[in-house]
Design an enzyme around this catalytic site. Structure first.
Site, PDB file in Angstrom:
ATOM      1  N   SER A 314     -31.226  38.232  43.762  1.00 33.10           N
ATOM      2  CA  SER A 314     -32.128  39.169  43.102  1.00 33.10           C
ATOM      3  C   SER A 314     -32.825  40.092  44.110  1.00 33.10           C
ATOM      4  O   SER A 314     -32.195  40.919  44.743  1.00 33.10           O
ATOM      5  CB  SER A 314     -33.132  38.387  42.250  1.00 33.10           C
ATOM      6  OG  SER A 314     -33.864  39.226  41.408  1.00 33.10           O
ATOM      7  N   ASP A 325     -26.596  49.290  53.188  1.00 31.40           N
ATOM      8  CA  ASP A 325     -26.149  50.633  52.803  1.00 31.40           C
ATOM      9  C   ASP A 325     -26.616  51.695  53.786  1.00 31.40           C
ATOM     10  O   ASP A 325     -25.888  52.647  54.092  1.00 31.40           O
ATOM     11  CB  ASP A 325     -26.645  50.969  51.394  1.00 31.40           C
ATOM     12  CG  ASP A 325     -25.776  50.359  50.302  1.00 31.40           C
ATOM     13  OD1 ASP A 325     -24.862  49.577  50.646  1.00 31.40           O
ATOM     14  OD2 ASP A 325     -26.010  50.643  49.116  1.00 31.40           O
ATOM     15  N   LYS A 339     -26.957  38.314  41.773  1.00 32.87           N
ATOM     16  CA  LYS A 339     -27.811  38.530  40.595  1.00 32.87           C
ATOM     17  C   LYS A 339     -28.274  39.988  40.611  1.00 32.87           C
ATOM     18  O   LYS A 339     -29.297  40.328  41.183  1.00 32.87           O
ATOM     19  CB  LYS A 339     -29.012  37.595  40.594  1.00 32.87           C
ATOM     20  CG  LYS A 339     -29.902  37.732  39.359  1.00 32.87           C
ATOM     21  CD  LYS A 339     -31.049  36.725  39.406  1.00 32.87           C
ATOM     22  CE  LYS A 339     -31.916  36.827  38.159  1.00 32.87           C
ATOM     23  NZ  LYS A 339     -32.723  38.057  38.129  1.00 32.87           N
TER      24      LYS A 339
END
Length: 418
Positions: A314, A325, A339
């Site tokens: 999460s 990224d 998740k």
């Protein structure tokens, strides 16, 4: 038994039917009588062609209630427990492991969790995806759990002699918690042991320290985040400043076994690390997008390594996914939990609440990691045998090795520039 007629009991009956009818459309029924955000829905508003609350189904559930009242062998039934089971059935019929109904006590526990203070044993617990049993992912320093010898990766099989198989994480945690001074016995499966372990723990007031920091060799700072609560942002800010005051030149962020938590908390922490741009964005069922931004004013300017494992979930995946990224850190460890959905809690006026999954989230590059997880840049499994033997942490050692090389490269660039 005389048929109960007041509205509350009628609603319990309706809820029973909805729990039986396994359909994703029953969410609307949760708002049948209970006010939410100042509005109340009437029966005429929910009895439509898309609702489980047809006249036929309402009549059938009354028949079921009458049959129970007439023939069930126990006369003194716990109507409160029956009602709670009905409401839980409504939400569980969605088939979503993250959506959940909370009783008054469970909701109070949940709120105390997010504040970082509660009454229990001081263990972090997550649900194992494979065994469907709760697994301890860590213990709070100086907590009753630590003192009793509970360890990360211990699987909880029973609580006070009762099997927890098939229970939700909230139900298990509710059984473990209790009044200060009382005791709870946990039946534990621990890898390497020939039999189950019976561990008795005395409950106490627990104040979660969600951040822990230390300085490693060669001015490498370490900051571990155990979960993202309302107290975490402040603790993180203090921890980073403490490490900077000690002349930190590189940073390890340890998110291993961090189950997640508050979206706002992880975004606030990300704003102390990331460049300008998206931290994460969400998309709901209607295609509406919401962006969570970083202004880039506090972008970290030293080498970073992030430790993750299969229980990093999460909010942990939001932070590690954004760092990956943007290429501002090296992700090390094992593929994360996967998740990639967001929940929202809807409190009701009677003190209960429902938590529902409301959207998917995506990393800044548009990656949907739900059910997939985040693959580390460097994959390395924890050597559990060495860790349990003498505390040797091969994943952390790898992070230190990587950061040393990055620091050396940075130093060479400075030398050339001079």
């Amino acid at each position: 038994m005389e048929e109960p007629r007041d509205n509350k009991i009628v609603m319990l009956i309706i809820g029973l039917l909805m729990g039986i009818a396994s359909t994703a459309l029953v969410v609307a029924a949760a708002f049948f009588i209970i006010k939410i955000k100042g509005f109340a829905f009437t029966s005429s508003q929910v009895q439509d062609t898309d609702s489980a609350l047809s006249e036929e189904t309402i009549n059938k559930v009354k028949i079921i209630e009458d049959t129970i009242g007439t023939y069930y062998y126990k006369v003194d039934m716990d109507r409160t427990a029956e009602a709670d089971a009905i409401y839980k059935g409504v939400v569980s019929s969605l088939g979503d492991p993250y959506s959940e109904y909370y009783t008054t006590d469970e909701y109070e526990d949940l709120m105390s969790d997010t504040q970082g203070i509660y009454y229990g044993i001081g263990a972090y617990v997550s649900m194992d995806k494979d065994t469907k049993l709760p697994r301890i992912t860590g213990t709070i320093k100086d907590s009753p759990a630590e003192a009793a010898g509970l360890k990360a990766n211990d699987v909880i099989y029973k609580v006070s002699g009762e099997s927890v198989h098939g229970m939700s994480l909230t139900e298990v945690v509710g059984m473990i918690r209790g009044e200060i001074g009382t005791k709870v016995e946990l039946t534990i499966y621990r890898e390497g042991e020939t039999d189950y372990l019976e561990i008795e723990v005395e409950r106490d007031k627990v104040e979660a320290q969600t951040i822990n920091t230390t300085m490693l060799e060669d001015n490498i700072g370490y900051i571990g985040i155990t979960e993202f609560d309302s107290v975490t942002t402040g603790q993180f800010t203090e921890g980073i400043q403490e490490l900077r005051d000690k002349k930190m030149e590189a940073l390890v962020i340890d998110l291993r076994s961090n189950p997640g938590g508050s979206l706002s908390a992880v975004c606030d922490i990300a704003r102390q690390l990331l460049p300008k741009g998206d931290i994460v964005y969400t998309v709901d069922r209607d295609g509406n997008r919401e962006d969570y931004k970083c202004d880039g004013e506090n972008e970290i300017d030293i080498p970073v390594a992030v430790l993750v494992n299969g229980y990093s979930a999460s909010a942990s995946e939001i932070l590690s996914g954004a760092i990956k990224d943007y290429g501002i850190g090296t992700i090390i460890g094992e593929t994360t939990y996967g998740k990639g959905v967001v929940q929202r809690i809807f409190p009701f006026t009677d003190g209960t609440a429902v938590k529902l999954t409301i959207s998917n989230y995506f990393t800044p590059n548009g990656n949907d990691i739900n059910g997939v997880g985040i693959t580390p840049d460097i994959e390395i499994a924890l050597d559990n045998e060495a860790y349990n033997k003498d505390g040797t942490d091969n994943q952390l050692n790898k992070a230190v090795e990587v950061l040393k090389k990055e620091m050396e490269k940075a130093g060479n660039k400075l030398d050339k520039a001079a």
